[in-house]
Scaffold this active site. Structure first.
Site, PDB file in Angstrom:
ATOM      1  N   ARG A 251      38.856 110.681  49.504  1.00 46.15           N
ATOM      2  CA  ARG A 251      39.381 109.757  48.468  1.00 46.15           C
ATOM      3  C   ARG A 251      39.360 108.430  49.024  1.00 46.15           C
ATOM      4  NH1 ARG A 251      42.576 113.424  44.309  1.00 46.15           N
ATOM      5  NH2 ARG A 251      41.745 111.900  42.967  1.00 46.15           N
TER       6      ARG A 251
ATOM      7  N   LYS B 265      44.868 113.953  30.784  1.00 51.33           N
ATOM      8  CA  LYS B 265      45.452 113.444  31.681  1.00 51.33           C
ATOM      9  C   LYS B 265      44.866 112.072  32.024  1.00 51.33           C
ATOM     10  CE  LYS B 265      45.664 115.813  36.248  1.00 51.33           C
ATOM     11  NZ  LYS B 265      44.794 114.289  37.149  1.00 51.33           N
ATOM     12  N   ASN B 266      43.905 112.453  32.506  1.00 49.57           N
ATOM     13  CA  ASN B 266      42.838 111.226  33.433  1.00 49.57           C
ATOM     14  C   ASN B 266      43.017 109.839  32.323  1.00 49.57           C
ATOM     15  OD1 ASN B 266      43.080 112.556  35.374  1.00 49.57           O
ATOM     16  ND2 ASN B 266      40.970 113.565  35.676  1.00 49.57           N
TER      17      ASN B 266
ATOM     18  N   CYS C 280      46.271 115.160  44.987  1.00 45.60           N
ATOM     19  CA  CYS C 280      45.054 116.759  45.497  1.00 45.60           C
ATOM     20  C   CYS C 280      44.462 116.226  46.952  1.00 45.60           C
ATOM     21  CB  CYS C 280      45.050 117.280  44.061  1.00 45.60           C
ATOM     22  SG  CYS C 280      45.050 117.714  42.870  1.00 45.60           S
TER      23      CYS C 280
ATOM     24  N   ARG D 286      51.320 119.207  36.982  1.00 45.06           N
ATOM     25  CA  ARG D 286      51.300 117.457  37.083  1.00 45.06           C
ATOM     26  C   ARG D 286      50.059 117.396  36.173  1.00 45.06           C
ATOM     27  NH1 ARG D 286      48.451 116.615  42.234  1.00 45.06           N
ATOM     28  NH2 ARG D 286      47.609 115.121  40.430  1.00 45.06           N
TER      29      ARG D 286
ATOM     30  N   ASP E 162      36.356 118.532  38.084  1.00 44.92           N
ATOM     31  CA  ASP E 162      37.604 119.260  37.382  1.00 44.92           C
ATOM     32  C   ASP E 162      37.426 120.747  36.384  1.00 44.92           C
ATOM     33  OD1 ASP E 162      38.246 116.312  38.379  1.00 44.92           O
ATOM     34  OD2 ASP E 162      38.375 116.137  36.609  1.00 44.92           O
TER      35      ASP E 162
HETATM   36  N1  EPU Z   1      34.899 107.477  46.402  1.00 47.73           N
HETATM   37  C1  EPU Z   1      34.872 106.156  46.980  1.00 47.73           C
HETATM   38  N2  EPU Z   1      35.314 105.322  47.650  1.00 47.73           N
HETATM   39  C2  EPU Z   1      36.432 104.864  46.240  1.00 47.73           C
HETATM   40  C3  EPU Z   1      36.445 105.238  44.649  1.00 47.73           C
HETATM   41  C4  EPU Z   1      35.321 106.761  44.961  1.00 47.73           C
HETATM   42  O1  EPU Z   1      33.980 106.617  48.340  1.00 47.73           O
HETATM   43  O2  EPU Z   1      37.083 103.304  46.255  1.00 47.73           O
HETATM   44  C5  EPU Z   1      34.111 108.621  46.147  1.00 47.73           C
HETATM   45  C6  EPU Z   1      35.671 109.939  45.875  1.00 47.73           C
HETATM   46  O3  EPU Z   1      35.492 109.674  47.516  1.00 47.73           O
HETATM   47  C7  EPU Z   1      35.163 111.062  45.383  1.00 47.73           C
HETATM   48  C8  EPU Z   1      33.595 109.944  44.686  1.00 47.73           C
HETATM   49  O4  EPU Z   1      34.112 108.491  44.530  1.00 47.73           O
HETATM   50  O5  EPU Z   1      33.964 111.442  46.511  1.00 47.73           O
HETATM   51  C9  EPU Z   1      33.716 109.697  42.725  1.00 47.73           C
HETATM   52  O6  EPU Z   1      35.371 109.751  42.925  1.00 47.73           O
HETATM   53  P1  EPU Z   1      35.869 108.717  42.039  1.00 47.73           P
HETATM   54  O7  EPU Z   1      36.211 107.608  42.368  1.00 47.73           O
HETATM   55  O8  EPU Z   1      35.548 108.739  40.570  1.00 47.73           O
HETATM   56  O9  EPU Z   1      36.974 109.911  41.231  1.00 47.73           O
HETATM   57  P2  EPU Z   1      38.965 108.927  40.938  1.00 47.73           P
HETATM   58  O10 EPU Z   1      38.434 108.248  40.254  1.00 47.73           O
HETATM   59  O11 EPU Z   1      39.572 108.881  42.591  1.00 47.73           O
HETATM   60  C10 EPU Z   1      38.826 111.063  38.747  1.00 47.73           C
HETATM   61  C11 EPU Z   1      39.915 111.956  38.402  1.00 47.73           C
HETATM   62  C12 EPU Z   1      39.406 112.817  38.842  1.00 47.73           C
HETATM   63  C13 EPU Z   1      37.883 113.498  38.926  1.00 47.73           C
HETATM   64  C14 EPU Z   1      37.000 111.926  39.406  1.00 47.73           C
HETATM   65  C15 EPU Z   1      35.753 112.468  39.000  1.00 47.73           C
HETATM   66  C16 EPU Z   1      41.568 110.610  38.212  1.00 47.73           C
HETATM   67  C17 EPU Z   1      43.451 110.433  38.719  1.00 47.73           C
HETATM   68  N3  EPU Z   1      41.518 111.318  38.609  1.00 47.73           N
HETATM   69  O12 EPU Z   1      39.256 110.197  40.316  1.00 47.73           O
HETATM   70  O13 EPU Z   1      40.267 114.136  38.554  1.00 47.73           O
HETATM   71  O14 EPU Z   1      37.404 114.871  39.403  1.00 47.73           O
HETATM   72  O15 EPU Z   1      37.919 111.182  39.158  1.00 47.73           O
HETATM   73  O16 EPU Z   1      35.600 112.651  37.704  1.00 47.73           O
HETATM   74  O17 EPU Z   1      41.431 110.042  37.025  1.00 47.73           O
HETATM   75  C18 EPU Z   1      42.317 116.268  38.192  1.00 47.73           C
HETATM   76  O18 EPU Z   1      41.953 115.456  37.276  1.00 47.73           O
HETATM   77  O19 EPU Z   1      42.027 116.808  38.912  1.00 47.73           O
HETATM   78  C19 EPU Z   1      40.950 115.021  39.177  1.00 47.73           C
HETATM   79  C20 EPU Z   1      40.955 115.162  40.790  1.00 47.73           C
END
Ligand code: EPU
Length: 417
Positions: free
Chosen positions: A121, A22-23, A116, A396, A304
């Protein structure tokens, strides 16, 4: 209202085939915009998140054809218009349209993404990256306008190794003039998969999978054929379910290295695992040892998988601990598990599990995607029948979950009540 009704206590045997990640898919679909002609992506899971992204592409004017596991996208007819709030809010990954549209058209207008409620975020690191490349970001309530006369390569250091920011900056930087480096880049396998896709289109990216990614901008990108890697979180979820109730359960089409943090913890708990080149076989042991986990960025223990793993810890003898370091609100599954008979307390970012406890079926809620996966795992283990509500979260991210589990012996039904 749709619910999942599960009667627990059945052993699971046979093979579960893991779908495409998915990701990865949720980044690859928006990234297709960067090409000038047809892009074919195969092994894309049929889940509502990938449907929502295809709908945004079609809204923008792209031709999108779905043929079983493949998706063919012709971005040539796209018009760069504002992405409405309703569409952006359907999922988190809509934010990848920012990087892709900015890279190609140097302008994007869209709303804050959904997803979620596992934490605040923010997207500040994505926006800082775009600004470093020369873009101006204007923010009007929930709406973002990102605009650049031209994008220029830059050295970008990420304060947090964010998966989303790393990918989004790559998407914009492939079409910037000159060289970009992303330091403290995230190293998740999905990032390597997206970089490989962009390179197949003609981009020049090196270092993906390490903490320093180097990108040399190019003037155009062409169509290509690409395959999505297997979903390591889906693989991990079914492996945990196998550790709970598996009797020679094969989890097939995986990259075992991607779930090593999980499999080594399972072995520490006493779970029997046979790991092959692209599969594993898992058996429920007699007893489980209590262990502690702490979620970390890849290759650490994946956040996750933390929620489904907690279910397994309710069966271990003694005290286990789960420390969540990535998301500040990822313990919403705990009250639901306690309703089923678990004995778990939460203090700040730590959940303390006292086990073993018997799980009893009842009505519970999937509060987010992976909390939903935890509820499915708990229900399959529990005595009696569990009804899980709010299952849109689960749909999802898990392709054909009902069929996959029924095929290996689970009693699980999707019902409309
Ligand atoms: N963060 C910030 N600022 C930013 C971006 C992130 O402070 O601009 C913080 C976030 O709040 C969090 C941390 O950095 O505390 C890590 O966030 P990251 O950006 O790595 O997460 P993401 O890209 O939003 C993806 C996956 C998530 C998974 C995380 C960590 C997707 C669509 N989502 O999220 O997947 O938990 O990386 O591995 O790729 C899931 O599949 O259930 C899921 C939530």
């Amino acid at each position: 209202m749709k619910v999942l009704e599960i009667t627990g206590g059945k052993q699971l045997s046979g093979t579960i085939r893991i779908s495409g990640a998915k990701n990865s898919s949720v980044a690859l679909i928006p990234a297709a915009i960067l090409a000038d002609d047809n892009v074919t992506i195969c092994n894309v899971p049929e889940i509502t998140d990938t449907d929502a992204l295809s709908e945004i592409l079609m809204y923008l004017g792209a031709e999108v054809r779905r043929a079983s596991e493949s998706i063919v996208i012709n971005p040539a007819t796209i018009q760069n218009k504002e992405i409405p709030e309703e569409q952006a809010k359907k999922l988190r990954a809509s934010y990848y349209f920012m990087g892709a549209l900015l890279g190609k058209y140097k302008h994007v207008e869209m709303y804050f993404p959904g997803g979620c409620s596992i934490g605040q975020r923010p997207i500040n690191l994505h926006l800082k990256g775009f600004e470093a490349l020369g873009a101006t970001v204007t923010n009007d309530g929930n709406k973002y306008i990102v605009d650049a006369k031209e994008l220029k390569g830059a050295n970008i250091y990420l304060d947090i190794a964010s998966v989303g920011a790393t990918i989004n900056i790559m998407l914009a930087a492939v079409r910037a003039k000159g060289k970009t480096t992303i330091d403290n880049a995230a190293k998740e396998p999905e990032i390597v998969n997206v970089a490989t896709f962009l390179n197949n289109m003609g981009a020049k990216i090196s270092g993906a999978g390490t903490s320093e990614i180097r990108i040399e901008g190019v003037d155009s990108l062409k169509g290509c054929f690409h395959e999505v890697i297997p979903d390591r979180i889906e693989a991990g979820t079914y492996t945990i379910i196998g550790a709970l109730i598996g009797n020679y359960l094969k989890v097939d089409n995986i990259i075992p290295e991607h779930i090593e943090a999980l499999t080594s913890k399972l072995m520490e708990m006493g779970v029997e695992l046979e790991i092959g080149s692209d599969y594993l076989i898992v058996n429920k042991p007699e007893n489980y040892k209590a262990v502690n986990i702490k979620t970390l960025v890849y290759p650490g223990f994946a956040t996750d998988l933390q929620q489904p793993f907690t279910v397994l810890l309710t069966q271990a003898k003694g005290k286990s601990s789960v420390i969540e370091t990535i998301w500040e609100n990822r313990f919403m599954h705990i009250p639901e598990l306690n309703k089923m008979g678990a004995n778990i307390t939460v203090e700040g970012m730590e959940a303390k599990i006292n086990g073993p406890t018997k799980l009893i079926g009842t009505d519970v809620e999937a509060t987010d995607l992976r909390a939903g996966a935890a509820m499915v795992a708990a229900a399959l283990k529990a005595e009696g029948t569990t009804r899980i509500s709010n299952i849109n979260h689960i749909l999802r991210g898990y392709e054909n979950i009902v069929e996959k589990l029924s095929d290996v012996g689970a009693k699980i039904e999707l019902k409309e009540i």
